[in-house]
Design an enzyme around this catalytic site. Structure first.
Site, PDB file in Angstrom:
ATOM      1  N   ASP A  35      32.401 -11.816  17.671  1.00 47.06           N
ATOM      2  CA  ASP A  35      33.354 -11.183  18.586  1.00 47.06           C
ATOM      3  C   ASP A  35      32.651 -10.364  19.673  1.00 47.06           C
ATOM      4  OD1 ASP A  35      32.640  -8.768  17.385  1.00 47.06           O
ATOM      5  OD2 ASP A  35      34.630  -8.355  16.567  1.00 47.06           O
ATOM      6  N   ASP A  36      31.334 -10.268  19.596  1.00 46.99           N
ATOM      7  CA  ASP A  36      30.610  -9.488  20.599  1.00 46.99           C
ATOM      8  C   ASP A  36      30.273 -10.323  21.828  1.00 46.99           C
ATOM      9  OD1 ASP A  36      30.210  -7.010  18.968  1.00 46.99           O
ATOM     10  OD2 ASP A  36      29.176  -8.433  17.677  1.00 46.99           O
ATOM     11  N   SER A  46      35.655  -7.394  20.649  1.00 47.03           N
ATOM     12  CA  SER A  46      35.698  -6.632  19.394  1.00 47.03           C
ATOM     13  C   SER A  46      37.103  -6.096  19.133  1.00 47.03           C
ATOM     14  CB  SER A  46      34.745  -5.436  19.484  1.00 47.03           C
ATOM     15  OG  SER A  46      33.419  -5.874  19.470  1.00 47.03           O
ATOM     16  N   ASN A  69      27.837  -9.195  13.489  1.00 45.79           N
ATOM     17  CA  ASN A  69      28.560  -8.214  14.280  1.00 45.79           C
ATOM     18  C   ASN A  69      27.744  -6.941  14.488  1.00 45.79           C
ATOM     19  OD1 ASN A  69      31.169  -7.375  15.494  1.00 45.79           O
ATOM     20  ND2 ASN A  69      30.999  -5.742  13.982  1.00 45.79           N
ATOM     21  N   SER A  88      28.155  -8.743   9.282  1.00 41.42           N
ATOM     22  CA  SER A  88      28.205  -7.545  10.108  1.00 41.42           C
ATOM     23  C   SER A  88      27.002  -6.680   9.791  1.00 41.42           C
ATOM     24  CB  SER A  88      29.490  -6.756   9.829  1.00 41.42           C
ATOM     25  OG  SER A  88      30.625  -7.574  10.037  1.00 41.42           O
TER      26      SER A  88
HETATM   27  C1  LIG Z   1      33.107  -3.793  22.675  1.00 42.07           C
HETATM   28  O1  LIG Z   1      34.419  -3.462  22.313  1.00 42.07           O
HETATM   29  C2  LIG Z   1      34.525  -2.452  21.307  1.00 42.07           C
HETATM   30  C3  LIG Z   1      35.987  -2.297  20.963  1.00 42.07           C
HETATM   31  O2  LIG Z   1      36.757  -2.140  22.109  1.00 42.07           O
HETATM   32  C4  LIG Z   1      33.891  -1.170  21.789  1.00 42.07           C
HETATM   33  O3  LIG Z   1      33.911  -0.229  20.745  1.00 42.07           O
HETATM   34  C5  LIG Z   1      32.443  -1.450  22.202  1.00 42.07           C
HETATM   35  O4  LIG Z   1      31.875  -0.295  22.765  1.00 42.07           O
HETATM   36  C6  LIG Z   1      32.398  -2.571  23.219  1.00 42.07           C
HETATM   37  N1  LIG Z   1      31.018  -2.853  23.527  1.00 42.07           N
HETATM   38  C7  LIG Z   1      30.554  -2.911  24.775  1.00 42.07           C
HETATM   39  C8  LIG Z   1      29.098  -3.205  24.933  1.00 42.07           C
HETATM   40  O5  LIG Z   1      31.259  -2.742  25.747  1.00 42.07           O
END
Ligand SMILES: *[C@@H]1O[C@H](CO)[C@@H](O)[C@H](O)[C@H]1NC(C)=O
Ligand SMILES: *[C@@H]1O[C@H](CO)[C@@H](O)[C@H](O)[C@H]1NC(C)=O
Ligand SMILES: *[C@@H]1O[C@H](CO)[C@@H](O)[C@H](O)[C@H]1NC(C)=O
Ligand SMILES: *[C@@H]1O[C@H](CO)[C@@H](O)[C@H](O)[C@H]1NC(C)=O
Ligand SMILES: *[C@@H]1O[C@H](CO)[C@@H](O)[C@H](O)[C@H]1NC(C)=O
Ligand SMILES: *[C@@H]1O[C@H](CO)[C@@H](O)[C@H](O)[C@H]1NC(C)=O
Ligand SMILES: *[C@@H]1O[C@H](CO)[C@@H](O)[C@H](O)[C@H]1NC(C)=O
Ligand SMILES: *[C@@H]1O[C@H](CO)[C@@H](O)[C@H](O)[C@H]1NC(C)=O
Ligand SMILES: *[C@@H]1O[C@H](CO)[C@@H](O)[C@H](O)[C@H]1NC(C)=O
Length: 370
Positions: free
Chosen positions: A30-31, A62, A137, A170
């Site tokens: 999901d990343d 995410s 994850n 994860s």
């Molecule tokens: C990816 O999304 C999650 C949940 O919204 C957030 O906590 C995280 O910081 C985000 N990562 C980046 C690199 O933007």
């Protein structure tokens, strides 16, 4: 933990990769398709001799759980994460450097669907994937609440629902980094955490593959949730080779509550540990909770789950309460000779006049869905 105090010299000699191979493996997360962890897992599985594909989101997705959101745009309206693919490129496509690495602009669940229904039939000679891996994850996904919240798990149970065994991975190191920032060696002279997450995960997947001896890797409906602690290889070797421990999802697990900030008028999540999240109903209640195992130190938790959410009617764990009896007589068994209408009964809504014949109940109507 004794296990974690292993010297680099010992680590180098560990048989991380062992086994015979050639399975067709789909990897998602999901990343996003450009992060270091998914690419290191892909590399590690390829080193083992497997034919691997990545199909994963074009940006960070995410916290989307099993949500199914397809893009409404044919082309990307903004750059992919880390600028790997630019705005204006098609919403589904391949990495410029590797035709086995696909991105799609959608939630983790849709990555699995796009992989099975678009990439697989059109761009491979395969009939199916033998195994789906999701992750690794950035951040742990522990317990039933995270099971539904995490996109890492969403991709996993979407695959399982399609009949493909799947494992969610994860890791406790939660800073997302691009694949081109993976250090071949850290200042501590160790492997990058992303590489170690990839190798640990590949090693676990390979254990299952070896034990399957060419048969199905997991029974239909089953999946595995793996959580690996924060690895310390950037600075020292205190946690670089955690042992895998058999666990269950419940046990010390958190659920979120809405923390209200009087000053800003905004809510943010606050973790709670309450009995509702931690009932042992299915499975082996003697196993420790995955949350408790991660809290205890440098060790990884491995929980086996199924996507059959039905309540048990008894079993080895405990005598299950008869919840179905509490729904009688309004809720009937399908073998009843006559069925009473849902407005029957004792409530103010009771009507009591609707009687369906057993023949009528067999008529099929098109299913609507929300
Ligand atoms: C990816 O999304 C999650 C949940 O919204 C957030 O906590 C995280 O910081 C985000 N990562 C980046 C690199 O933007
Ligand atoms: C969308 O992508 C296609 C294929 O790359 C391209 O031919 C087309 O010009 C793009 N459209 C826009 C509006 O960017
Ligand atoms: C990927 O391809 C681009 C050009 O398409 C190139 O500039 C870049 O160095 C490549 N990156 C890697 C890691 O191979
Ligand atoms: C499919 O198999 C044929 C024949 O082996 C090969 O030429 C072709 O490149 C393969 N296609 C893909 C997408 O792997
Ligand atoms: C890892 O590599 C990146 C890019 O090459 C670099 O910026 C970073 O400082 C390195 N990190 C460590 C801990 O060595
Ligand atoms: C090892 O590094 C971690 C952070 O990566 C740190 O929290 C820990 O204190 C370090 N342990 C030792 C023994 O230096
Ligand atoms: C109807 O189904 C219920 C639940 O499966 C079962 O307990 C009951 O014995 C069945 N009754 C008949 C008449 O088959
Ligand atoms: C449904 O309503 C009928 C008529 O009032 C009554 O005889 C019957 O007992 C009711 N059935 C149930 C299951 O409550
Ligand atoms: C409820 O009962 C009334 C008569 O009392 C009847 O006209 C109506 O069709 C019934 N509705 C249902 C859903 O059975």
């Amino acid at each position: 933990m004794r296990f974690s105090k292993i010297s680099t010299a010992v680590l180098a000699s560990l048989p991380v990769f062992a086994g015979v191979n050639g399975l067709n493996i789909l990897i998602s997360n999901d990343d996003g398709f450009g992060t270091a962890n998914i690419r290191e897992l892909y590399k590690a599985m390829k080193v083992l001799g497997h034919n691997c594909y990545i199909v994963a989101s074009v940006v960070n997705e995410s916290g989307m759980g099993g949500a199914e959101v397809y893009t409404k745009y044919k082309n990307l309206t903004s750059d992919s994460e880390f600028g790997i693919v630019k705005a204006g490129a098609p919403s589904v496509g391949t990495d410029p450097n590797d035709s086995h690495i696909w991105y799609y602009n959608g939630t983790p669940s849709t990555q699995i669907q796009v992989a099975l229904d678009y990439v697989l039939p059109r761009y491979t000679n395969l009939t199916t994937f033998d195994l789906v891996l999701s992750g690794v994850n950035y951040g742990l996904n522990l317990g039933p609440f995270l099971y539904t919240l995490a996109g890492t798990l969403g991709a996993t149970y979407t695959a399982i629902a399609r009949g493909i065994p799947a494992i969610a991975f994860s890791g406790g190191y939660s800073t997302q980094t691009p694949y081109f920032w993976v250090n071949s060696s850290t200042t501590a002279g160790l492997k990058d955490p992303a590489t170690l997450y990839g190798e640990l995960s590949a090693n676990l997947a390979q254990q299952l593959i070896d034990n399957a001896k060419g048969g199905p890797i997991l029974p239909l409906g089953y999946g595995i949730n793996v959580n690996i602690p924060k690895l310390t290889s950037f600075t020292n070797d205190s946690c670089v080779n955690p042992p895998f421990i058999q666990t269950r999802l419940t046990g010390g697990a958190v659920v979120d509550s809405a923390g209200y900030d009087e000053e800003t008028g905004l809510f943010s999540y606050v973790d709670l540990i309450v009995p509702g999240t931690n009932q042992c109903i299915n499975g082996d209640c003697s196993l420790p909770g995955e949350t408790d195992v991660l809290n205890a130190g440098c060790q990884s938790a491995v929980s086996v789950f199924t996507i059959d959410y039905d309540a048990p009617i008894g079993g080895s764990c405990k005598t299950a309460p008869d919840v179905r009896a509490a729904l009688m007589p309004l809720v009937q068994y399908s073998n009843s000779s006559t069925l009473v209408g849902g407005l029957n009964g004792t409530s103010p809504y009771a009507n009591g006049t609707l009687q369906l014949s057993s023949r009528a109940r067999l008529r099929r109507s098109p299913l609507d869905r929300s």
